[in-house]
Write a protein that holds these residues in place. Structure first.
Motif, PDB file in Angstrom:
ATOM      1  N   ARG A   1      19.036  24.077  -6.280  1.00  0.00           N
ATOM      2  CA  ARG A   1      20.352  23.441  -6.262  1.00  0.00           C
ATOM      3  C   ARG A   1      20.348  22.160  -5.440  1.00  0.00           C
ATOM      4  NH1 ARG A   1      23.836  25.910  -8.965  1.00  0.00           N
ATOM      5  NH2 ARG A   1      23.680  28.142  -9.353  1.00  0.00           N
ATOM      6  N   GLY A   2      19.585  22.152  -4.373  1.00  0.00           N
ATOM      7  CA  GLY A   2      19.547  20.967  -3.529  1.00  0.00           C
ATOM      8  C   GLY A   2      18.668  19.868  -4.101  1.00  0.00           C
ATOM      9  N   LEU A   3      17.562  20.265  -4.763  1.00  0.00           N
ATOM     10  CA  LEU A   3      16.573  19.269  -5.198  1.00  0.00           C
ATOM     11  C   LEU A   3      16.960  18.564  -6.494  1.00  0.00           C
ATOM     12  CD1 LEU A   3      13.201  21.019  -4.344  1.00  0.00           C
ATOM     13  CD2 LEU A   3      14.040  18.872  -3.424  1.00  0.00           C
ATOM     14  N   LEU A   4      17.621  19.280  -7.404  1.00  0.00           N
ATOM     15  CA  LEU A   4      17.892  18.672  -8.710  1.00  0.00           C
ATOM     16  C   LEU A   4      18.748  17.400  -8.609  1.00  0.00           C
ATOM     17  CD1 LEU A   4      18.141  21.681 -11.161  1.00  0.00           C
ATOM     18  CD2 LEU A   4      16.352  19.962 -10.934  1.00  0.00           C
ATOM     19  N   PRO A   5      19.846  17.399  -7.826  1.00  0.00           N
ATOM     20  CA  PRO A   5      20.595  16.129  -7.680  1.00  0.00           C
ATOM     21  C   PRO A   5      19.737  15.034  -7.050  1.00  0.00           C
ATOM     22  CG  PRO A   5      21.838  17.965  -6.776  1.00  0.00           C
ATOM     23  CD  PRO A   5      20.484  18.487  -7.086  1.00  0.00           C
ATOM     24  N   LEU A   6      18.878  15.422  -6.104  1.00  0.00           N
ATOM     25  CA  LEU A   6      17.973  14.447  -5.489  1.00  0.00           C
ATOM     26  C   LEU A   6      17.058  13.814  -6.535  1.00  0.00           C
ATOM     27  CD1 LEU A   6      16.515  15.686  -2.100  1.00  0.00           C
ATOM     28  CD2 LEU A   6      17.937  13.704  -2.584  1.00  0.00           C
ATOM     29  N   GLY A   7      16.691  14.615  -7.541  1.00  0.00           N
ATOM     30  CA  GLY A   7      15.821  14.121  -8.598  1.00  0.00           C
ATOM     31  C   GLY A   7      16.468  12.965  -9.340  1.00  0.00           C
ATOM     32  N   ASN A   8      17.762  13.113  -9.639  1.00  0.00           N
ATOM     33  CA  ASN A   8      18.468  12.022 -10.316  1.00  0.00           C
ATOM     34  C   ASN A   8      18.480  10.779  -9.445  1.00  0.00           C
ATOM     35  OD1 ASN A   8      19.072  13.605 -12.516  1.00  0.00           O
ATOM     36  ND2 ASN A   8      20.873  14.465 -11.516  1.00  0.00           N
ATOM     37  N   LEU A   9      18.689  11.007  -8.146  1.00  0.00           N
ATOM     38  CA  LEU A   9      18.720   9.888  -7.204  1.00  0.00           C
ATOM     39  C   LEU A   9      17.369   9.179  -7.202  1.00  0.00           C
ATOM     40  CD1 LEU A   9      21.093   9.234  -5.250  1.00  0.00           C
ATOM     41  CD2 LEU A   9      19.665  10.165  -3.431  1.00  0.00           C
TER      42      LEU A   9
ATOM     43  N   LEU B   1       8.335  27.301  -6.134  1.00  0.00           N
ATOM     44  CA  LEU B   1       9.024  27.722  -4.909  1.00  0.00           C
ATOM     45  C   LEU B   1      10.534  27.731  -5.139  1.00  0.00           C
ATOM     46  CD1 LEU B   1       8.270  28.399  -1.955  1.00  0.00           C
ATOM     47  CD2 LEU B   1       8.835  26.034  -1.402  1.00  0.00           C
ATOM     48  N   ALA B   2      11.041  26.655  -5.762  1.00  0.00           N
ATOM     49  CA  ALA B   2      12.487  26.537  -5.986  1.00  0.00           C
ATOM     50  C   ALA B   2      12.976  27.621  -6.931  1.00  0.00           C
ATOM     51  CB  ALA B   2      12.819  25.166  -6.555  1.00  0.00           C
ATOM     52  N   ASP B   3      12.085  28.105  -7.780  1.00  0.00           N
ATOM     53  CA  ASP B   3      12.455  29.167  -8.697  1.00  0.00           C
ATOM     54  C   ASP B   3      12.701  30.471  -7.940  1.00  0.00           C
ATOM     55  OD1 ASP B   3      12.550  30.464 -11.373  1.00  0.00           O
ATOM     56  OD2 ASP B   3      10.773  31.478 -10.594  1.00  0.00           O
ATOM     57  N   ARG B   4      11.959  30.656  -6.856  1.00  0.00           N
ATOM     58  CA  ARG B   4      12.155  31.858  -6.041  1.00  0.00           C
ATOM     59  C   ARG B   4      13.303  31.699  -5.054  1.00  0.00           C
ATOM     60  NH1 ARG B   4       8.447  36.622  -5.060  1.00  0.00           N
ATOM     61  NH2 ARG B   4      10.410  37.396  -5.803  1.00  0.00           N
ATOM     62  N   VAL B   5      13.525  30.456  -4.603  1.00  0.00           N
ATOM     63  CA  VAL B   5      14.538  30.198  -3.576  1.00  0.00           C
ATOM     64  C   VAL B   5      15.631  29.338  -4.216  1.00  0.00           C
ATOM     65  CG1 VAL B   5      14.880  29.373  -1.228  1.00  0.00           C
ATOM     66  CG2 VAL B   5      12.613  30.095  -1.968  1.00  0.00           C
ATOM     67  N   PRO B   6      16.673  29.980  -4.755  1.00  0.00           N
ATOM     68  CA  PRO B   6      17.638  29.250  -5.587  1.00  0.00           C
ATOM     69  C   PRO B   6      18.267  28.029  -4.897  1.00  0.00           C
ATOM     70  CG  PRO B   6      17.995  31.602  -5.723  1.00  0.00           C
ATOM     71  CD  PRO B   6      16.967  31.401  -4.659  1.00  0.00           C
ATOM     72  N   PHE B   7      18.504  28.108  -3.555  1.00  0.00           N
ATOM     73  CA  PHE B   7      19.182  26.967  -2.939  1.00  0.00           C
ATOM     74  C   PHE B   7      18.323  25.713  -2.992  1.00  0.00           C
ATOM     75  CE2 PHE B   7      16.896  28.261   0.916  1.00  0.00           C
ATOM     76  CZ  PHE B   7      16.548  27.037   1.438  1.00  0.00           C
ATOM     77  N   LEU B   8      16.998  25.889  -3.026  1.00  0.00           N
ATOM     78  CA  LEU B   8      16.107  24.733  -3.143  1.00  0.00           C
ATOM     79  C   LEU B   8      16.349  24.004  -4.466  1.00  0.00           C
ATOM     80  CD1 LEU B   8      12.522  25.585  -1.870  1.00  0.00           C
ATOM     81  CD2 LEU B   8      14.085  23.825  -1.079  1.00  0.00           C
TER      82      LEU B   8
END
Ligand SMILES: Nc1ncnc2c1ncn2[C@@H]1O[C@H](COP(=O)(O)OP(=O)(O)OP(=O)(O)O)[C@@H](O)[C@H]1O
Ligand SMILES: [Mg+2]
Lengths: 287, 382
Positions: B217-225, B208-215
């Motif tokens: 961008r938003g999720l990757l920093p959350l992943g580190n968290l 889904l995030a691959d189709r919706v770029p803002f996802l």
């Protein structure tokens, strides 16, 4: 390496499918029409003008070679025709359509500068890839793949993986893959660049037979003057910085039916000379 | 090992004498002068009435056979037999009732035997096929187990600190029914469900995030968290939210495995070369067929990377989460309660089950990866 006799192939091709032959009466005589075509790549330091005011008309059934020094925009021009790149300005029409419409109608087959085979697919399944995407039935896919592999002399390698093949064999697979689409327009970017002289001669002979038998329109990028003169009806000499067309040379003094010995003829030498002069002119511009 | 073929007359100094063997023989000779152990307060030497001389002769014969074998690999097998015999000696001496902790001659001898094993492994690791991929790692593991057994028993380490493997194996056998119930609760119920949910969700959200770029961008920093959150922090919260049974463990596993899968899938989807994508574009292939026929196959090595990381994370997550509340079954529950009762044998048995499960999962995934990505440059020719 063995190649099937080109004449057999031609007959097989001619009798195989009527639809593969061009029907000039039904379609417009112009396949590619470019007017004042320019393309600027925006790079980090300064923009690169890859194409500058290119005017080019390619008629149905033409075999056009693009020749010129490295970096003069040959690949870029081919990519614009294929709708892989958008021109910055100017017009381009493919069969009277925009390049995008032409691409969506799968009007062309593209042979890239590198083989671009998928390593997880066998040779045969690589050739069948475009047919799968077009939704062609399995039996027909396989038949077409086999036929094209035979044409490029790779029968018996169907089950091999691309990385088990030599570089030249890989490039031949990629040619077979483009041919399997049976496109009216064949765009080829230095398809024989990686091959040895003898194999190259064989494939050149093959290509010219195929072209004559099917009436396809071909746009062919090469660095070899001899190859360009041997194959083409017209040769487009390009020059770099900015990429533009220096000269368009007609090869009508050569017969339409080409054999390897026409390379010894004075007409051949005359055209080759003119191409070389054009290329020199492009280089002297640099100094 | 090509000495024989390149130098048939054995003229060079290198082939005339096997310096490696000499280096191993010297400490062995020194060891003969030192004691092998103590019995009833009396220090015993090599010839103090045990069967030690027989072992010694056996090892020497094996080494001689190895050195004169016509093929270096056969020699290695003979030397391996010698090594095995050498390491059986301390077990024999322990059975005789010796105290080995002061038997420096024995330990020096075993050190020399270990050097010999090193040589053998060096040769076997060069033999392609099963020998290299299965036997060498197997011998390595076996060697560690035997070393552990001999050292712990020889130096009389208290079992409460570190039991020998034989004792752990006995505890495994004695408590098999309990351990099986724990395994079923923790692995077959919590881990498997949590793993499938976590990895599946990570994969689907990545698509889904691959189709919706803002996802993305938003999720990757959350992943580190999320990867910085300790399990011990989320586990009690999940137990409060989802109760004592497997649901809370699965929830912990989902939290732990979701982002590694997401990040790996996204990296894999971005792994296709431009020319491969151009090819698809030239065929007017849509998003779906490009995904299925090009981008997912290209992403496979990354997907397996995520799945392998997650297989260990999931096991750790489930076991730790069981410390914070569980029905009276489960591997984490077993460890926490039996430690409190100083019942350490069963704790070690549970640890062994966990270790075997973890390597089993990992191995199965590695095998699957090898089958499905045999085309990848990192897998070819293996
Ligand atoms: N994606 C790109 N981004 C920026 N500049 C590019 C890009 N592709 C090509 N160029 C530049 O455009 C110019 C023309 O490139 P192109 O690939 O068309 O040359 P070519 O004639 O095919 O050369 P060759 O014979 O070496 O293949 C070059 O100067 C190149 O540096
Ligand atoms: Mg190019």
């Amino acid at each position: 390496m063995t190649f099937p006799n080109p004449l057999d192939v031609r007959e097989a091709t001619a009798s195989r499918q009527g639809s593969d032959r061009a029907a000039p009466s039904a379609k417009s005589p112009v396949v590619v029409e470019a007017r004042k075509l320019s393309l600027v790549y925006p790079t980090a330091d300064k923009p690169v003008t890859a194409l500058s005011e290119v005017d080019l008309t390619i008629a149905r059934g033409d075999f056009v070679s693009l020749i010129g020094p490295s970096g003069c925009g040959k690949t870029t021009l081919l990519r614009v025709i294929a709708d892989l790149e958008r021109p910055t300005s100017g017009q381009i029409a493919i069969e009277g359509m925009t390049p995008e419409q032409a691409r969506l109608k799968r009007l062309y087959g593209y042979v890239f500068q590198a083989p671009a085979l998928y390593p997880w697919r066998t040779v045969e399944r690589n050739v069948m890839l475009p047919l799968e995407i077009m939704g062609i039935a399995r039996a027909e896919r396989q038949a077409r793949a086999r036929e094209q592999l035979e044409r490029v002399g790779l029968s018996g390698f169907e089950r091999k993986f691309p990385w088990q093949l030599s570089g030249g064999m890989q490039q031949r697979v990629s040619i077979a893959r483009a041919l399997a689409l049976q496109p009216d327009l064949l765009l080829m970017d230095e398809p024989f660049g990686a091959l040895d002289e003898i194999t190259r001669d064989h494939l050149n002979l093959h290509l010219t037979q195929l072209w004559r038998a099917t009436g396809k329109t071909c746009v062919f990028v090469t660095h070899s003057i001899a190859e360009a003169v041997f194959l083409s009806t017209r040769i487009v000499v390009m020059s770099p910085r900015p990429g533009r067309i220096l000269d368009v040379i007609d090869c009508n003094s050569l017969p339409r039916e080409r054999t390897l010995d026409i390379r010894e003829s004075p007409e051949f030498a005359a055209i080759a000379h003119r191409v070389r002069e054009g290329l020199k002119e492009g280089h002297s511009y640099d100094d | 090992m090509s000495d024989l073929t390149t130098d048939p007359y054995r003229t060079s100094l290198r082939t005339a004498a096997d310096w490696g063997l000499v280096a191993i023989a010297l400490p062995t000779l020194a060891a003969l002068a030192l004691p092998v152990g103590v019995r009833n307060g009396a220090v015993l030497g090599w010839f103090g009435g045990t069967m030690a001389p027989l072992f010694l002769i056996g090892v020497v014969l094996a080494v001689v056979a190895g050195a004169s074998a016509p093929k270096r690999v056969w020699g290695a097998w003979a030397e391996l037999a010698g090594v095995a015999l050498a390491w059986l000696l301390p077990l024999h001496l322990l059975n005789e009732g010796l105290d080995l902790s002061a038997g420096w001659g024995l330990w020096l001898f075993l050190a020399a035997a270990t050097l010999l094993l090193w040589r053998v492994m060096g040769v076997l690791a060069g033999v392609p096929g099963w020998t290299r991929s299965v036997i060498v790692p197997g011998l390595f593991g076996l060697g560690l187990l035997v070393g552990w057994e001999v050292l712990v028993r020889g130096f009389q380490v208290p079992a409460i600190l570190l039991p020998p493997p034989s004792r752990i194996a006995a505890a495994l056998a004695a408590n098999a029914p309990v351990l099986w119930d724990d395994f079923r609760q923790t692995v077959l119920t919590s881990v498997l469900r949590g793993y499938v949910m976590g990895c599946g969700a990570g994969f689907l959200v990545a698509i889904l995030a691959d189709r919706v770029p803002f996802l993305a961008r938003g999720l990757l920093p959350l992943g580190n968290l999320a990867s910085a959150i300790p399990v011990v922090g989320i586990a009690p919260i999940m137990v409060m939210w989802f109760g004592f049974d497997w649901q809370s463990k699965a929830a912990v596993i989902v939290v732990m495995t979701f982002f590694p899968m997401l990040i790996n899938t996204l990296a894999g989807l971005g792994n296709s070369e431009r020319i491969q994508l151009d090819l698809m574009r030239s065929y007017a292939a849509g998003y779906g067929s490009t995904l299925v026929k090009l981008r997912l196959p290209n992403a496979l090595p990354f997907l397996f990377n995520g799945l392998k990381i997650n297989s260990t994370l999931a096991l750790i997550g489930a076991i730790v989460a069981e410390f914070f509340g569980t029905p009276v079954v489960g591997m984490g529950f077993r460890i926490s309660t039996e430690v409190a009762r100083m019942n350490l044998d069963i704790v070690w048995a549970t640890i062994a089950v966990a270790a075997l499960t973890g390597s089993g999962l990992y191995g199965a995934l590695a095998l699957l990866e090898r089958v499905t990505t045999a085309w990848h440059p990192s897998m070819r020719g293996r």
